[in-house]
Design a protein around this motif. Structure first.
Motif, PDB file in Angstrom:
ATOM      1  N   VAL A   2       6.627  -7.349   3.487  1.00  0.00           N
ATOM      2  CA  VAL A   2       6.609  -5.921   3.163  1.00  0.00           C
ATOM      3  C   VAL A   2       5.189  -5.467   2.845  1.00  0.00           C
ATOM      4  N   ALA A   3       4.457  -6.277   2.060  1.00  0.00           N
ATOM      5  CA  ALA A   3       3.071  -5.928   1.721  1.00  0.00           C
ATOM      6  C   ALA A   3       2.204  -5.874   2.977  1.00  0.00           C
ATOM      7  N   TYR A   4       2.449  -6.788   3.907  1.00  0.00           N
ATOM      8  CA  TYR A   4       1.693  -6.809   5.163  1.00  0.00           C
ATOM      9  C   TYR A   4       1.944  -5.525   5.951  1.00  0.00           C
ATOM     10  N   ILE A   5       3.202  -5.089   6.034  1.00  0.00           N
ATOM     11  CA  ILE A   5       3.539  -3.868   6.784  1.00  0.00           C
ATOM     12  C   ILE A   5       2.913  -2.648   6.112  1.00  0.00           C
ATOM     13  N   ILE A   6       2.945  -2.604   4.772  1.00  0.00           N
ATOM     14  CA  ILE A   6       2.365  -1.468   4.054  1.00  0.00           C
ATOM     15  C   ILE A   6       0.866  -1.374   4.320  1.00  0.00           C
ATOM     16  N   ARG A   7       0.174  -2.520   4.307  1.00  0.00           N
ATOM     17  CA  ARG A   7      -1.263  -2.517   4.586  1.00  0.00           C
ATOM     18  C   ARG A   7      -1.541  -1.995   5.986  1.00  0.00           C
ATOM     19  N   ARG A   8      -0.729  -2.427   6.936  1.00  0.00           N
ATOM     20  CA  ARG A   8      -0.948  -1.987   8.315  1.00  0.00           C
ATOM     21  C   ARG A   8      -0.647  -0.502   8.481  1.00  0.00           C
ATOM     22  N   VAL A   9       0.366   0.018   7.813  1.00  0.00           N
ATOM     23  CA  VAL A   9       0.699   1.442   7.912  1.00  0.00           C
ATOM     24  C   VAL A   9      -0.419   2.290   7.319  1.00  0.00           C
ATOM     25  N   ILE A  10      -0.933   1.895   6.154  1.00  0.00           N
ATOM     26  CA  ILE A  10      -2.037   2.635   5.538  1.00  0.00           C
ATOM     27  C   ILE A  10      -3.259   2.618   6.453  1.00  0.00           C
ATOM     28  N   ILE A 326       2.930  -5.958  13.571  1.00  0.00           N
ATOM     29  CA  ILE A 326       4.160  -6.391  12.900  1.00  0.00           C
ATOM     30  C   ILE A 326       4.839  -7.507  13.686  1.00  0.00           C
ATOM     31  N   ARG A 336       0.556 -13.162   8.455  1.00  0.00           N
ATOM     32  CA  ARG A 336       0.816 -12.392   7.238  1.00  0.00           C
ATOM     33  C   ARG A 336      -0.153 -12.753   6.130  1.00  0.00           C
TER      34      ARG A 336
END
Length: 338
Positions: A2-10, A326, A336
């Motif tokens: 989840v943290a990995y996805i959040i970093r990529r979205v930001i 992702i 990740r």
């Protein structure tokens, strides 16, 4: 995960802001640096016989007299909250997300993009499935039959596919199939939306799908073959075979999975670029998509539409890269932690 996805979205959101700022600056600041005045820009929206009064009025109505940073701020505000545009006799409201207003067509840019997007999405989706399946399949077969006649034949065809430009293969396919065989539905200008006529939609896109896929499948076949040849020489592949695993399991679950990493990268980029508008293919086959809209807008000097197409293409590319990142984490858990 989840943290990995959040970093990529930001990161994707910040990248879109940078792309939008650079693109806006290219369209509205670079002409000034090149010596074009705001009066000259405003004159292109007035008509064939502009007067000083009409140019001044147009410049004020379009906000061209304001600093570029202010214009860009208004552009971002329009994306979030909408924007009103002075169209002369009346004011037109462009609801959020507003990507600008075409004063030449007297309608919001987003509406024109949404009208053309289904054709481009249809072209990109169908062609991508064909080139991914055929390209990867041919690459795997060539790697397993390295040095054989089949391998040399496939790679020769792949070399031709990479070398020949799309406007050449497109015109040749039109001449041989659409006109030579009398298949009128495959000819240019026959496109219909899938909701209007599903049968004609499919027939009108078969030839563009194959023509476009021929170019990309050739590249994917060569990359897959090279990746498979490197992977098949790895120690863990020999270990898997020594353990007695079936050859199909060794190829699909071990060798092919590792070889698909670079394929996944370029697939995301290629698909994002195509969704932003396959300019040459759409022009060759007269498909009313985003690429054709961009060409028409450039010819008519409709800068808001050109800007909208460019930003939409950038959004698709950034989104495709986000999806690829992702999927990387799904295929290789080590990503990740990097």
């Amino acid at each position: 995960m989840v943290a990995y996805i959040i970093r990529r979205v930001i990161g994707a959101v910040l990248l879109l802001l940078v792309v939008s700022a650079v693109t806006f600056g290219i369209f509205f600041e670079v002409p000034r640096l090149a010596g074009q005045t705001t009066d000259q820009v405003a004159a292109s929206y007035v008509g064939k016989a502009p007067t000083p009064e009409s140019i001044k009025d147009t410049k004020v109505r379009l906000g061209l007299d304001k600093p570029v940073i202010v214009q860009y701020g208004n552009f971002l505000t329009g994306i979030v909250a909408g924007h009103s545009f002075d169209n002369g006799p009346s004011k037109e409201w462009c609801p959020a997300p507003c990507l600008g207003y075409s004063f030449k067509n007297s309608q919001p840019v987003l509406g024109q993009l949404l009208d053309r997007a289904p054709a481009t999405l249809s072209l990109a989706a169908g062609a991508s499935v064909i080139w991914l399946v055929s390209g990867v399949g041919i690459g795997v077969i060539s790697a397993l039959r390295r040095g054989s006649v089949l391998d040399r034949t496939f790679m020769s065809v792949a070399l031709a596919g990479v070398s020949l430009p799309i406007y050449f293969t497109g015109l040749v396919s039109l001449a041989l199939i659409a006109y030579g065989l009398g298949w009128e539905a495959a000819g240019g200008g026959q496109y219909k939306g899938i909701t209007e006529d599903p049968g004609l939609w499919f027939q009108s896109l078969v030839l563009p799908w194959i023509t476009l896929a021929f170019l990309y499948a050739a590249l994917y076949a060569r990359l897959t073959r090279a990746g498979m040849l490197d992977t098949l020489n790895e120690d863990y592949i020999r270990t898997a075979r020594a353990k007695g695993l079936p050859e199909r399991t060794v190829i699909t679950k071990h060798a092919l999975r590792a070889a698909l990493t670079p394929i996944l990268t370029i697939f995301g980029l290629d698909l994002g670029l195509l969704v932003g508008g396959a300019v040459l293919t759409e022009s060759t086959f007269s498909i009313p998509g985003l690429g054709q809209l961009a060409i028409q807008s450039i010819d008519s000097n409709d800068l808001p539409v050109v800007l909208g197409v460019t930003l939409l293409a950038a959004i698709f590319i950034v989104f495709a890269n986000l999806v690829v990142d992702i999927l990387y984490a799904v295929i290789d858990p080590r990503v990740r932690l990097s």
